[in-house]
Structure formats: structure tokens, C-alpha cells
Design an enzyme around this catalytic site. Structure first.
Site, mmCIF file in Angstrom:
data_model
loop_
_atom_site.group_PDB
_atom_site.id
_atom_site.type_symbol
_atom_site.label_atom_id
_atom_site.label_comp_id
_atom_site.label_asym_id
_atom_site.label_seq_id
_atom_site.Cartn_x
_atom_site.Cartn_y
_atom_site.Cartn_z
ATOM 1 N N GLU A 21 0.796 -1.226 0.000
ATOM 2 C CA GLU A 21 0.000 0.000 0.000
ATOM 3 C C GLU A 21 0.830 1.279 0.000
ATOM 4 O OE1 GLU A 21 -0.702 -2.672 1.759
ATOM 5 O OE2 GLU A 21 -2.669 -3.270 1.003
ATOM 6 N N HIS A 27 -12.887 -5.152 8.224
ATOM 7 C CA HIS A 27 -13.625 -4.829 7.007
ATOM 8 C C HIS A 27 -14.809 -3.934 7.276
ATOM 9 C CE1 HIS A 27 -11.112 -8.170 5.659
ATOM 10 N NE2 HIS A 27 -11.167 -7.558 4.503
ATOM 11 N N TYR A 64 -6.861 -0.932 5.265
ATOM 12 C CA TYR A 64 -5.444 -1.100 4.929
ATOM 13 C C TYR A 64 -4.799 0.182 4.439
ATOM 14 C CZ TYR A 64 -7.415 -5.653 5.447
ATOM 15 O OH TYR A 64 -8.110 -6.712 5.966
ATOM 16 N N GLN A 71 -7.259 -1.310 -1.438
ATOM 17 C CA GLN A 71 -8.333 -2.286 -1.583
ATOM 18 C C GLN A 71 -9.430 -2.113 -0.526
ATOM 19 O OE1 GLN A 71 -7.690 -6.792 -1.485
ATOM 20 N NE2 GLN A 71 -7.886 -6.316 -3.654
#
Ligand code: TPP
Length: 807
Positions: free
Chosen positions: A529, A596, A555, A551
């Protein structure tokens, strides 16, 4: 007779050769001398901090010989000789920076917003347009954070590849490239090679095979910590050796060369240049046996941690001393000639230092003289004994060096002391203070954001329009179709990230894009990243229009450092000299699981002041933000709602053309009892709760802020509060995260305090991470019932008989 120094194809005459060597010697001597005199200036209090390029001069001069117009540097504070040799720096400039001279004409890297020897050249004209970067030698703006130049290096080098692979883009962008022949040069200290950013970038460049030349200046230490603690086997090129080009595949050409060996250094850089410029093969030049004659910086002395033997070795292997010996032994010049240069260098540096100091102090002293007259005339009217003490102190300071704060603090103190006096000089004093403050706002407090005509605020809004029988489609289709349109109409547009290329993204927003526009514009990347962000920074600095994809929002933290330190501060720290129009795309907020469903908006917006933060509630608005940002020169981040890709939205008939303005809120439901401010995924929950509240007799006005930075530029929220007299902010960040920011904006900046009949409140998620599962979500993030009850309770407090307590 013709001589060649190395394997160069270029032949020069003996006289030319001597001139070159002596001018290199002079440059090294001047750089060294400016460090010596600069150090004295810090010790005598004229500057706050000094960090110099001493001991590293020769390798940098060798590098400069292959640094051409249109090339880029991503380096750090040691590159004084390199920057001087490429004509972008001088001893005078160094002293102006050391003193903190804020005038751009004397300190063009940053107007002294940065510490000295943090280099950067100007990429932008004053009107915000790009200069022709092919007509100058370019240095991206340094940062004090070690190895932070490496993420950006990936994109700087990759741009050459993109231009070479896409001649039609190169042709449109002739101010940024000449067929992709440009090299990106990086420099780094040996110890900084222990940072993850270094390895991540080295790997990415090796994979991409792009024209970077990485120089490692190895003096054996990182401040006091020696190589045996920094690096496996104490030797970075030994560890790097797996990256060497060989029969197993493409990597780097790796060369180890001594920092005092002028001919070998020149040869090494010639070799690296040929490989990079012609074949786009990257190189690493590990320059060992460098020294640091005056220690790391002015903050400490290296005698504390270097042995006597090491200190003696550093003298014996000093690169200028060795260069001198080589020149004499080779018969190029005599010792007398070199000593003359030594003496002339001392004089040159002294002269430039004097000029830098005089020019820095002149306007400040003139302001002090002006204030002195005001002081004198006030003293004639009023008996204020402090004034004569101040004048004495300030006159004393003036002889050594005076700062604006020295006299402005006295002027402000005096204004408060004479607040009740009725003399005309009070207005003169007030005007003086106002003028100095306003001039210094321009010097120190401007250009956090682009205010030129290339700013996002000059991109006009275009509303999405719909056919009467518009189809309802999954949100991701709107994004996908919008990207297709964008990539058709903007050849510089690129998008890359994990799983973005072949499969078109984890949520299919880029479906079919790579097939249509090719792998150099739509690409998969490794899982890295920090360098995905850096890749975007470098590409944007070279005239391309990248979208760097993270993504998942969770992250982004891996890529956060280059966002915070580089992107967000770039325009400010270069005083408007550089900007990186990078769009960061990610998806987040509500889903399930600790990693998430994060919504760390407070963290993002507090860390990245200097870039824009868009939090669209649906994909139509997300697409609109991409379209807007693409038309501006500003960096911004768009956070799509992870739970919104399969939610149906009406398909606009002007895909690719509609644009959503940044900083404009949308009132999505009118009401009269309370104003509910929200954004992103919580918007649907709030709307749902508002419907239920309506049935319970409570009329909510719901406002989607749409962007967090900028925030409600026309203060529409307070207009709503004036009507409802109540305010609740709802989001799914931690308590006191973005909701606290919104309260500060509305209550303090928009003055909503004056119109509130109830305490302004927030409803956010719990402070811990959101746990997995439907119930984990329900008991952690605001639910429809939570919003209902919160609003109900606020109304119950106002009118308990109408809204009796629920529990
Ligand atoms: C990320 C980060 N950590 C720590 C520091 C503090 N610091 C400044 S210079 C330095 C040593 C750097 O050594 P090296 O990379 O060998 O470069 P040199 O200064 O010796 O040329 C340290 C630890 C910093 N600036 N940035």
C-alpha cells in the site's frame, strides 16, 4: 591528446578535462566550506539547526554528470553537493535556508517552511499551471522522515515507462517527457535502508523494471547507531544481492563503489545512466567508505560515539582529501593550484553568507525601525517605563539578528497595555500589528490547499440527469461505466491497485477496463500500500492522472504515511511550488469484521489536512467526485461505501459527465424539529430512522455532508439549525472522531451555538473495533433504533409529556 576518464564514449581535450576536474574540486570545496561556516552560524545562534552534505560531495558530483534536464530527484538532506552541481542550489541559498529567510526568491525550495537542506525545485507557475519540466532539472520536495522519498520514487520512474509505452500520451504531455527517457534518481543514507519503505520500493521498481538509479550514501552510521545494528551482515548491497540481474530474471544492476574514488564513481554513474535511459534497467549504486567530517548535524558531536581510530580513518579517507591527492598524482593540477581554490572557496562562501544574512535581515530591521518610531511617539504621550527596556533589548538584538516575533510580541503587549488610552498612536500601533500579521499569514499560513484557478473549487457542478424510464442498476455498474467513459476521454487517466487489473477490482468497479485500455493504464500491483500511494504521487507529479486504489479502507493505514507526510503537506511545504493531483480510491465503513468495517474518518481527516476527503453515500456521488477531482489539480480521497455496490441506483444518462462539487452538503429530507448531520453508510440508517421518527411526531431534517474536507463551504447546516434549534451528528467513527470535527465546524465556525435550544450531540460507533457478524455490528455501530432513541430522548428532554421516557 584526448583523454577519457572512463568508458565514456565522449572524448574531451586535456584542457577541458582539467577544467572539469578543477571545477568539480571547487564545487566540493565550496560545499564543504559552507557546511563548516554554517555550523558556526548555528552555534552562534544565527540559525536554529544545521545539517550538511560534508563527506558525501564526490559521489554526488559524479551523479550530477548524468542528471539531465527532465530528470527527477527523490532524495534527502545530504544532497547539498548534488543540488549545487545540478545548478539548483548555492552556498547563498544554503545560508538563506539556514537563517529561515521566508522569501521565496531567496529560499525557493519552501520559503523556509522546511528545515535547511530539504530541497525541492518549483514545478508550478504562480498561477498554478505546470512549468515545462523538460527544460529544468527537477527535484521533488524532501521530507525529514527517512526513506519517505522511496514510495514516490516508484511513480517518478514508472512515468517514463508509461510515456514510452504510450507515445500518444507522451506527445500530449511534451512538457513532462521526451519519449520516456527520463531517469528518477533516489538518494538515501545507509541506515534509512533499514526502513520498510526502502525495501517495498526496491521490490516494486524491480518488478516494474522502470528507470530508477538509487544511490546509497554509506558512512557506516545513522546518527550514533552503526551498520551492525542497522543491517544484516552490516552491508546493504550484500543483502540486496538477490535483486541483481542474472539468468534467473530481471532486477537491478548493483554496484559497490568507494565514496572517495572519483574515477570509479564517474564510471559507475555512466554505466547506470546508459542502462536506465536506454533500456529502462534500474541500478543501485552503493557508495561505501563515506565520511561525516562534522558529525550528523549541529545537534550533537560524533566524538561521543566514534572511536579515535574511526575518526582518524575518516580524516584519511575524506573524499576531498583523496580527490586532491588523485588530482596531484595524476598530474592534472599542482598543490598550489588546489590551495588557491581552497582559499577562494573560503572567500566565496564568506561573501555569499554575508549577502544571505544582510538580505534576510534588511526587511525585518526596517520593520523594527518603523515600530521604534511608534514606540517613541507613544513614550512621548504616556509614561510606560517598559518601552525603553524593550527598545534597549531590541536594539541589542538588531546587531546580532532579530526575528519578527521579537518586536511583534512587544507591540502586541503594548497594545493591550494602552487599551484604555485615547491617543491617535494606538491606531498606528494597531495598524502596524495588523499589517505584520497579515504579511506573515501569507509567509507562513497559506497554501495548505491550492487556491489558484486549477483548484477543485473552480470545477463546476454538473448534475446527473435521468431518462424518464431510467434503469435501476447495481451501484458498481455506475462506477464501472463512469470509469470507462473517463478513460476514454482522459488519456492520462490510470488506475492501479491490488486486483484492479485482470479481474477489474474486488467489487467489479473496473470490470473490462484493462482489456480496453491496456495494462499500463489499468494495472494490478503487488500488495504494497505505501508504494501504491507513492506510485500515484510520482505519476501525478509527472503529468499523469493516477487513481491509486487501496483495496479496503482498513489497509489505508499502510499507505497513510505518504498521504500524511507527502501528499497532504506537499503544496504547503513547497509554498505552492509542487502539487500532486492524485486521487486515492478506497472502500470502507460498514461491513462485518474488525478489518472490514472500519470508518476511521477522524484519523484520516486529522492526518491529511492538505488533501480532500469525500465520503459519498452512493456510487453516483462517488463517480461524481472522481469526475470533479479529475478536472482539478488537487489531491483527494474518495471512500466508497462497502455495502453499496449491490444497492440499486438509477442509471444517469450523462455518465462520465456529471460532477459533484466538494464542500456542498445535500439536504435529503426536510424537517423542523431537529437537524441530523451524517454521511457515507450511516446516511441510509439515518433516513430510515427519520421516517420512523416522523411517524412518532418528530420532524427531522437530514443533511448528508458529502465531503468531510472541505466541509459545508456555504454554511448550510447552520441555516437548518436556525430553523430546528437542535443538532445531532451521526457517524460510525469512534466517539469524538469525525463527529467531534463536525461539531467544531458547525457549533464554533458556523456559530450554531447561538441558535441551539438543546445540547448539541453526537451518536457514533463504540470506541473498540467493530466485531464480526450481524450482532457484532448491531451492538457496535449506530442502528436505526439507536438513532431513533437518541433523537427521541433529545425531544423527550424538551417535552417529557409529549415524549415520555422510553426506558
Ligand atoms: C522516520 C524517521 N526516523 C528517525 C528520524 C531521526 N533521524 C534523522 S537522521 C537519522 C539518521 C539517518 O542515518 P542515515 O540514513 O544513515 O543517513 P545520514 O544522516 O547518515 O546521511 C535519524 C535516526 C527521522 N528523521 N525519520
Amino acid at each position: 591528446m584526448n583523454v577519457t576518464l572512463s568508458n565514456t564514449k565522449k572524448k574531451i581535450s586535456k584542457d577541458q578535462f582539467k577544467d572539469t576536474i578543477l571545477s568539480d574540486y571547487r564545487l566540493a570545496a565550496e560545499v564543504r566550506e559552507s557546511g563548516t561556516q554554517g555550523r558556526r552560524d548555528v552555534l552562534s545562534g544565527k540559525g536554529s539547526f544545521g545539517i550538511f552534505g560534508d563527506g558525501k560531495e564526490l559521489a554526488q558530483i559524479a551523479l550530477s554528470k548524468v542528471f539531465r534536464n527532465g530528470d527527477f530527484r527523490a532524495g534527502y538532506y545530504r544532497d547539498q553537493a548534488l543540488m549545487t552541481a545540478i545548478g539548483q542550489y548555492s552556498p547563498k541559498h544554503m545560508f538563506s535556508a539556514l537563517y529561515g529567510d521566508p522569501e521565496l526568491e531567496r529560499e525557493p525550495s519552501s520559503g523556509s517552511r522546511q528545515m535547511m537542506n530539504h530541497f525541492g525545485t518549483r514545478f508550478l507557475n504562480n498561477d498554478g499551471s505546470w512549468r515545462n519540466l523538460m527544460e529544468q532539472k527537477n527535484s521533488t520536495s524532501d521530507m525529514a522522515c527517512l526513506a519517505s522519498q522511496f514510495p514516490r520514487l516508484v511513480g517518478l520512474a514508472q512515468a517514463s515507462q508509461v510515456y514510452r509505452d504510450n507515445p500518444e500520451i507522451a506527445k500530449r504531455n511534451s512538457g513532462f517527457t521526451n519519449n520516456g527517457n527520463e531517469i528518477a534518481f533516489a538518494t538515501i543514507g545507509n541506515s534509512s535502508c533499514a526502513e520498510g519503505h526502502f525495501w517495498e520500493a526496491v521490490n516494486a521498481i524491480g518488478v516494474l523494471q522502470v528507470p530508477a538509479i538509487i544511490s546509497i550514501w554509506d558512512d557506516g552510521y545513522g546518527i550514533s547507531v552503526s551498520n551492525d545494528v542497522q543491517m544484516t551482515k552490516s552491508d546493504v548491497s550484500e543483502v540486496l544481492s538477490g535483486f541483481q540481474n542474472n539468468e534467473k530474471g530481471n532486477g537491478y544492476e548493483i554496484v559497490k563503489v568507494k565514496g572517495w574514488d572519483y574515477p570509479s564513481l564517474v564510471t559507475a554513474y555512466e554505466m547506470a545512466e546508459n542502462l536506465a535511459r536506454e533500456e529502462h534497467i534500474p541500478s543501485i549504486i552503493h557508495v561505501v567508505e563515506m565520511t561525516q567530517p562534522t558529525g550528523h548535524s549541529t545537534s550533537g558531536s560524533h566524538e561521543r560515539y566514534k572511536s579515535k581510530e574511526r575518526l582518524q580513518w575518516e580524516q584519511d579517507f575524506d573524499c576531498i582529501r583523496r580527490f586532491k591527492e588523485w588530482i596531484i598524482e595524476s598530474g592534472i593540477a599542482t598543490i598550489e593550484e588546489l590551495e588557491t581554490i581552497d582559499q577562494e572557496s573560503v572567500d566565496t562562501v564568506k561573501q555569499q553568507k554575508k549577502e544571505a544574512w544582510t538580505e534576510y535581515q534588511a526587511p525585518i530591521k526596517a520593520e523594527w525601525k518603523e515600530l521604534l518610531e511608534i514606540f517613541n511617539s507613544i513614550s512621548e504621550q504616556l509614561n510606560i517605563p517598559e518601552i525603553s527596556d524593550w527598545v534597549q533589548d531590541l536594539n541589542q538584538l538588531e546587531m546580532f539578528g532579530i526575528f519578527r516575533r521579537d518586536f511583534l510580541s512587544k507591540a502586541r503587549t503594548l497594545l493591550a497595555m494602552i487599551a484604555n488610552e485615547n491617543i491617535p498612536e494606538k491606531a498606528t500601533l494597531r495598524n502596524f500589528i495588523n499589517r505584520i500579521n497579515s504579511e506573515n499569514r501569507e509567509r507562513y499560513n497559506t497554501k495548505l490547499y491550492n487556491e489558484t484557478s486549477t483548484s477543485v473549487h473552480n470545477v463546476s457542478e454538473v448534475k446527473p440527469t435521468y431518462d424518464a424510464d431510467a434503469k435501476e442498476v447495481d451501484g458498481r455498474i455506475i462506477l464501472r461505466d463512469n470509469f470507462h467513459h473517463m478513460f476514454d476521454s482522459i488519456p492520462e487517466a490510470m488506475i492501479f491497485g491490488e486486483d484492479v487489473g485482470k479481474i477489474g477490482g474486488v467489487n467489479q468497479g473496473c470490470e473490462g477496463l484493462q482489456e480496453k485500455f491496456g495494462a499500463s493504464r489499468v494495472a494490478d500491483t503487488g500488495i504494497r500500500e505505501a508504494t501504491i500511494i507513492g506510485q500515484g504521487i510520482g505519476l501525478a507529479l509527472r503529468g499523469l492522472r493516477p487513481i491509486a486504489e487501496m483495496q479496503y479502507l482498513d489497509y489505508v493505514i499502510y499507505g497513510f504515511q505518504p498521504m500524511v507526510d507527502d501528499i497532504a503537506s506537499l503544496y504547503y511545504r513547497t509554498h505552492g511550488g509542487q502539487i500532486t493531483p492524485l486521487i486515492i480510491r478506497t472502500r470502507g465503513h460498514r461491513l462485518e469484521g474488525i478489518w472490514h468495517s472500519g470508518s476511521p474518518m477522524g484519523m484520516l481527516l486529522n492526518g491529511t489536512r492538505g488533501m480532500y476527503l469525500c465520503v459519498p453515500r452512493d456510487m453516483t456521488r462517488a463517480a461524481g467526485f472522481y469526475n470533479t477531482l479529475m478536472q482539478s489539480n488537487d489531491p483527494g480521497m474518495v471512500i466508497e461505501c462497502l455495502n453499496g455496490y449491490r444497492v440499486k441506483e438509477k442509471l444517469p444518462n450523462n455518465i462520465g459527465e456529471f460532477r459533484v462539487s466538494l464542500g456542498k452538503v445535500e439536504t435529503t429530507k426536510g424537517g423542523s424539529d431537529i437537524t441530523l448531520v451524517t454521511y457515507g453508510s450511516t446516511w441510509r440508517i439515518v433516513m430510515n430512522a427519520a421516517d420512523k421518527l416522523e411517524k412518532a411526531g418528530i420532524s427531522c431534517e437530514v443533511i448528508d455532508s458529502q465531503t468531510l474536507v472541505p466541509f459545508d463551504l456555504s454554511s448550510d447546516i447552520v441555516k437548518s439549525v436556525k430553523k430546528t434549534n437542535r443538532l445531532l451528528v451521526i457517524d460510525e467513527d469512534v466517539p469524538g472522531g469525525a463527529s467531534a470535527y463536525i461539531l467544531q465546524k458547525v457549533v464554533e465556525e458556523q456559530n450554531a451555538y447561538n441558535f441551539l435550544d438543546s445540547e448539541p450531540q453526537t451518536l457514533s460507533a463504540k470506541a473498540h473495533r467493530p466485531p464480526y457478524g450481524k450482532d457484532g455490528d448491531y451492538f457496535t455501530k449506530p442502528s436505526v433504533e439507536d438513532v431513533f432513541e437518541k433523537v427521541y430522548n433529545m425531544m423527550s428532554e424538551v417535552n417529557p409529556s409529549k415524549y415520555p421516557s422510553l426506558y
